[in-house]
Design an enzyme around this catalytic site. Structure first.
Site, PDB file in Angstrom:
ATOM      1  N   HIS A   7       0.923  -1.114   0.055  1.00 15.05           N
ATOM      2  CA  HIS A   7       0.043  -0.039   0.037  1.00 15.05           C
ATOM      3  C   HIS A   7       0.943   1.158   0.081  1.00 15.05           C
ATOM      4  CE1 HIS A   7       0.645  -1.484   4.256  1.00 15.05           C
ATOM      5  NE2 HIS A   7       0.690  -0.365   4.469  1.00 15.05           N
ATOM      6  N   HIS A  32       0.923   4.957   1.144  1.00 14.79           N
ATOM      7  CA  HIS A  32       0.327   6.167   2.367  1.00 14.79           C
ATOM      8  C   HIS A  32       0.509   7.675   1.704  1.00 14.79           C
ATOM      9  CE1 HIS A  32       0.591   3.713   6.141  1.00 14.79           C
ATOM     10  NE2 HIS A  32       1.763   3.044   5.123  1.00 14.79           N
TER      11      HIS A  32
HETATM   12  P1  AMP Z   1       1.906  -0.046   7.321  1.00 12.29           P
HETATM   13  O1  AMP Z   1       2.189   0.327   8.843  1.00 12.29           O
HETATM   14  O2  AMP Z   1       2.635   0.619   6.381  1.00 12.29           O
HETATM   15  O3  AMP Z   1       1.626  -1.555   6.941  1.00 12.29           O
HETATM   16  O4  AMP Z   1       0.593   0.953   7.143  1.00 12.29           O
HETATM   17  C1  AMP Z   1      -0.827   0.213   7.377  1.00 12.29           C
HETATM   18  C2  AMP Z   1      -1.686   1.130   7.892  1.00 12.29           C
HETATM   19  O5  AMP Z   1      -3.039   0.589   7.598  1.00 12.29           O
HETATM   20  C3  AMP Z   1      -1.588   1.830   8.931  1.00 12.29           C
HETATM   21  O6  AMP Z   1      -1.557   3.525   8.914  1.00 12.29           O
HETATM   22  C4  AMP Z   1      -2.999   1.553   9.724  1.00 12.29           C
HETATM   23  O7  AMP Z   1      -3.275   2.643  10.557  1.00 12.29           O
HETATM   24  C5  AMP Z   1      -3.952   1.355   8.704  1.00 12.29           C
HETATM   25  N1  AMP Z   1      -4.944   0.414   8.650  1.00 12.29           N
HETATM   26  C6  AMP Z   1      -4.875  -0.804   9.526  1.00 12.29           C
HETATM   27  N2  AMP Z   1      -5.975  -1.320   9.435  1.00 12.29           N
HETATM   28  C7  AMP Z   1      -6.983  -0.387   8.660  1.00 12.29           C
HETATM   29  C8  AMP Z   1      -8.530  -0.480   8.493  1.00 12.29           C
HETATM   30  N3  AMP Z   1      -9.163  -1.387   8.621  1.00 12.29           N
HETATM   31  N4  AMP Z   1      -9.090   0.548   7.635  1.00 12.29           N
HETATM   32  C9  AMP Z   1      -8.173   1.750   7.395  1.00 12.29           C
HETATM   33  N5  AMP Z   1      -6.917   1.543   7.772  1.00 12.29           N
HETATM   34  C10 AMP Z   1      -6.124   0.673   8.238  1.00 12.29           C
END
Ligand code: AMP
Length: 145
Positions: free
Chosen positions: A107, A109
């Site tokens: 993903h 950000h």
């Molecule tokens: P990463 O640390 O790069 O893997 O980012 C994962 C991101 O997903 C974090 O910023 C979390 O806050 C976000 N996240 C986790 N679960 C959800 C969800 N169900 N809906 C939206 N964002 C999420």
């Protein structure tokens, strides 16, 4: 979780793609989905994910899917900047737990950054659902959705 390993089809983003878990959706096409982060590092923190590629990291994804992901990421970055008028914007992507990855579906950000607010990397709290709904409506209007 290291850089290497099998893709887990039960990860939360895979569930969101299949419609098994909810999200505050901002954009969707055949290949890409974008939605608001539930634990935002800033107002407008958005995630952009590929829908077809079962890829954990940038090392797993095919170049075509990555290009489609980046095209949407750029478009949404522009919309977020136009709507929220931040002084800066981070576009980031983490690979492997030591690099900060917590969800193992690749993903992007998009984190609007506002002067004087610092550079939080991990949010401490879940966003207020009402705030997310308001923000979603505002950004959807900006995107023409
Ligand atoms: P990463 O640390 O790069 O893997 O980012 C994962 C991101 O997903 C974090 O910023 C979390 O806050 C976000 N996240 C986790 N679960 C959800 C969800 N169900 N809906 C939206 N964002 C999420």
């Amino acid at each position: 979780m290291s850089l290497h390993g099998d893709y887990d089809p039960q990860n939360i983003f895979a569930q969101i793609i299949r419609g098994e878990a909810p999200c505050y959706k901002l954009y969707e096409d055949d290949d890409v989905l974008a939605f608001l982060d539930l634990f935002p590092q800033s107002h407008g923190h958005t995630l952009v994910i590929p829908k077809r590629a079962a890829a954990r990291t940038i090392l797993d994804i095919d170049a075509d899917s990555l290009c489609k992901l980046m095209r949407v990421t750029q478009r949404l970055t522009q919309a977020l900047v136009d709507e929220l008028q931040p002084e800066g914007v981070q576009v980031a992507q983490f690979n492997g737990a030591p690099a900060g990855q917590t969800v193992f579906h690749i993903h992007m950000h998009i984190v609007p950054r506002f002067a004087g607010q610092g550079l939080a990397v991990h949010a401490s709290s879940k966003a207020d659902p009402l705030e997310l709904e308001k923000l979603q409506a505002r950004l959807l209007q900006r995107l023409g959705g």
